[in-house]
Design a protein around this motif. Structure first.
Motif, PDB file in Angstrom:
ATOM      1  N   PRO A  65       2.681  -9.772  12.109  1.00 41.78           N
ATOM      2  CA  PRO A  65       1.700  -8.765  12.515  1.00 41.78           C
ATOM      3  C   PRO A  65       0.311  -9.016  11.923  1.00 41.78           C
ATOM      4  CG  PRO A  65       3.753  -7.699  11.952  1.00 41.78           C
ATOM      5  CD  PRO A  65       3.884  -9.146  11.545  1.00 41.78           C
ATOM      6  N   ALA A  66       0.251  -9.531  10.700  1.00 42.42           N
ATOM      7  CA  ALA A  66      -1.050  -9.802  10.093  1.00 42.42           C
ATOM      8  C   ALA A  66      -1.792 -10.861  10.889  1.00 42.42           C
ATOM      9  CB  ALA A  66      -0.881 -10.240   8.634  1.00 42.42           C
ATOM     10  N   THR A  67      -1.087 -11.898  11.318  1.00 45.54           N
ATOM     11  CA  THR A  67      -1.706 -12.953  12.129  1.00 45.54           C
ATOM     12  C   THR A  67      -2.154 -12.401  13.470  1.00 45.54           C
ATOM     13  OG1 THR A  67      -0.392 -14.646  11.034  1.00 45.54           O
ATOM     14  CG2 THR A  67      -1.319 -15.217  13.178  1.00 45.54           C
ATOM     15  N   GLU A  68      -1.329 -11.558  14.072  1.00 40.66           N
ATOM     16  CA  GLU A  68      -1.696 -10.944  15.356  1.00 40.66           C
ATOM     17  C   GLU A  68      -2.956 -10.103  15.218  1.00 40.66           C
ATOM     18  OE1 GLU A  68       1.696  -8.787  16.799  1.00 40.66           O
ATOM     19  OE2 GLU A  68       2.963 -10.587  16.752  1.00 40.66           O
ATOM     20  N   GLN A  69      -3.060  -9.338  14.136  1.00 36.27           N
ATOM     21  CA  GLN A  69      -4.253  -8.519  13.912  1.00 36.27           C
ATOM     22  C   GLN A  69      -5.477  -9.396  13.680  1.00 36.27           C
ATOM     23  OE1 GLN A  69      -3.716  -5.660  15.273  1.00 36.27           O
ATOM     24  NE2 GLN A  69      -4.575  -4.479  13.610  1.00 36.27           N
ATOM     25  N   ALA A  70      -5.330 -10.459  12.906  1.00 41.47           N
ATOM     26  CA  ALA A  70      -6.454 -11.366  12.661  1.00 41.47           C
ATOM     27  C   ALA A  70      -6.929 -11.976  13.973  1.00 41.47           C
ATOM     28  CB  ALA A  70      -6.049 -12.462  11.673  1.00 41.47           C
TER      29      ALA A  70
ATOM     30  N   GLY B 161       0.822  -1.189   0.000  1.00 41.08           N
ATOM     31  CA  GLY B 161       0.000   0.000   0.000  1.00 41.08           C
ATOM     32  C   GLY B 161       0.860   1.243   0.000  1.00 41.08           C
ATOM     33  N   GLU B 162       0.250   2.368  -0.273  1.00 45.82           N
ATOM     34  CA  GLU B 162       1.014   3.602  -0.308  1.00 45.82           C
ATOM     35  C   GLU B 162       1.197   4.212   1.072  1.00 45.82           C
ATOM     36  OE1 GLU B 162      -1.866   6.986  -1.678  1.00 45.82           O
ATOM     37  OE2 GLU B 162      -2.172   5.228  -2.963  1.00 45.82           O
ATOM     38  N   PHE B 163       0.645   3.605   2.087  1.00 52.09           N
ATOM     39  CA  PHE B 163       0.759   4.118   3.436  1.00 52.09           C
ATOM     40  C   PHE B 163       1.743   3.267   4.222  1.00 52.09           C
ATOM     41  CE2 PHE B 163      -3.519   5.154   1.959  1.00 52.09           C
ATOM     42  CZ  PHE B 163      -3.497   6.539   2.093  1.00 52.09           C
ATOM     43  N   PRO B 164       2.766   3.882   4.838  1.00 43.21           N
ATOM     44  CA  PRO B 164       3.768   3.102   5.579  1.00 43.21           C
ATOM     45  C   PRO B 164       3.174   2.248   6.688  1.00 43.21           C
ATOM     46  CG  PRO B 164       4.417   5.424   5.430  1.00 43.21           C
ATOM     47  CD  PRO B 164       3.042   5.298   4.836  1.00 43.21           C
ATOM     48  N   GLU B 165       2.069   2.686   7.289  1.00 46.82           N
ATOM     49  CA  GLU B 165       1.469   1.903   8.370  1.00 46.82           C
ATOM     50  C   GLU B 165       0.890   0.589   7.868  1.00 46.82           C
ATOM     51  OE1 GLU B 165      -1.579   5.024   7.140  1.00 46.82           O
ATOM     52  OE2 GLU B 165       0.545   5.048   7.576  1.00 46.82           O
ATOM     53  N   ASP B 166       0.715   0.446   6.551  1.00 55.89           N
ATOM     54  CA  ASP B 166       0.226  -0.804   5.971  1.00 55.89           C
ATOM     55  C   ASP B 166       1.325  -1.860   5.868  1.00 55.89           C
ATOM     56  OD1 ASP B 166      -2.263   0.312   5.628  1.00 55.89           O
ATOM     57  OD2 ASP B 166      -1.958   0.792   3.512  1.00 55.89           O
ATOM     58  N   LEU B 167       2.579  -1.458   5.905  1.00 60.63           N
ATOM     59  CA  LEU B 167       3.682  -2.398   5.707  1.00 60.63           C
ATOM     60  C   LEU B 167       3.687  -3.550   6.703  1.00 60.63           C
ATOM     61  CD1 LEU B 167       6.563   0.026   4.689  1.00 60.63           C
ATOM     62  CD2 LEU B 167       5.179  -1.448   3.215  1.00 60.63           C
ATOM     63  N   PRO B 168       3.469  -3.312   8.011  1.00 60.69           N
ATOM     64  CA  PRO B 168       3.471  -4.458   8.926  1.00 60.69           C
ATOM     65  C   PRO B 168       2.389  -5.488   8.610  1.00 60.69           C
ATOM     66  CG  PRO B 168       3.651  -2.425  10.162  1.00 60.69           C
ATOM     67  CD  PRO B 168       3.363  -2.065   8.721  1.00 60.69           C
ATOM     68  N   LEU B 169       1.297  -5.073   8.003  1.00 57.37           N
ATOM     69  CA  LEU B 169       0.227  -6.009   7.687  1.00 57.37           C
ATOM     70  C   LEU B 169       0.603  -6.947   6.542  1.00 57.37           C
ATOM     71  CD1 LEU B 169      -2.882  -3.723   8.124  1.00 57.37           C
ATOM     72  CD2 LEU B 169      -1.929  -5.378   9.718  1.00 57.37           C
ATOM     73  N   ALA B 170       1.628  -6.568   5.751  1.00 54.23           N
ATOM     74  CA  ALA B 170       2.106  -7.440   4.684  1.00 54.23           C
ATOM     75  C   ALA B 170       3.000  -8.545   5.240  1.00 54.23           C
ATOM     76  CB  ALA B 170       2.868  -6.625   3.640  1.00 54.23           C
ATOM     77  N   ASP B 171       3.444  -8.389   6.479  1.00 46.97           N
ATOM     78  CA  ASP B 171       4.272  -9.380   7.157  1.00 46.97           C
ATOM     79  C   ASP B 171       3.344 -10.355   7.878  1.00 46.97           C
ATOM     80  OD1 ASP B 171       5.948 -10.812   8.820  1.00 46.97           O
ATOM     81  OD2 ASP B 171       6.991  -9.061   9.609  1.00 46.97           O
ATOM     82  N   ASP B 172       3.596 -11.652   7.731  1.00 50.03           N
ATOM     83  CA  ASP B 172       2.710 -12.664   8.321  1.00 50.03           C
ATOM     84  C   ASP B 172       2.562 -12.533   9.828  1.00 50.03           C
ATOM     85  OD1 ASP B 172       2.113 -13.783   5.887  1.00 50.03           O
ATOM     86  OD2 ASP B 172       3.586 -15.396   6.052  1.00 50.03           O
TER      87      ASP B 172
END
Length: 93
Positions: free
Chosen positions: A15-20, A2-13
């Motif tokens: 942090p994405a798993t933690e958010q899910a 994404g064009e927003f830096p805060e989206d970068l951690p969500l591309a990593d498994d």
């Protein structure tokens, strides 16, 4: 990405798993309410409890984020009115 830096951690498994997992925990205590509501005549049975709990979390989370980012625009009344509308849209007719 994404064009927003805060989206970068969500591309990593990780942090994405933690958010899910976080959103699963947010939905869990809500689920019994839409499960019971059709029997009480408060909601139609057309949407499943998981779907309704997910919609409620998504709606309220979006409202919280907007309020945090633009508090001058989202007074208490400006938060309650769309929440009332959202809840009214769920009521069985």
């Amino acid at each position: 990405m994404g064009e927003f830096p805060e989206d970068l951690p969500l591309a990593d498994d990780g942090p994405a798993t933690e958010q899910a997992d976080r959103y699963t925990r947010l939905r869990s205590p809500l689920r019994p309410h839409p499960e019971a509501a059709p029997e009480l005549g408060e909601l139609s049975a057309h949407a499943g409890p998981e779907q309704l709990a997910g919609a409620a979390v998504a709606f309220t989370h979006g409202l919280v984020v907007q309020t945090l980012l633009d508090p001058g625009r989202f007074s208490e009344d400006a938060q309650v009115a769309p929440l009332d509308g959202f809840l009214a849209s769920l009521v069985a007719s």
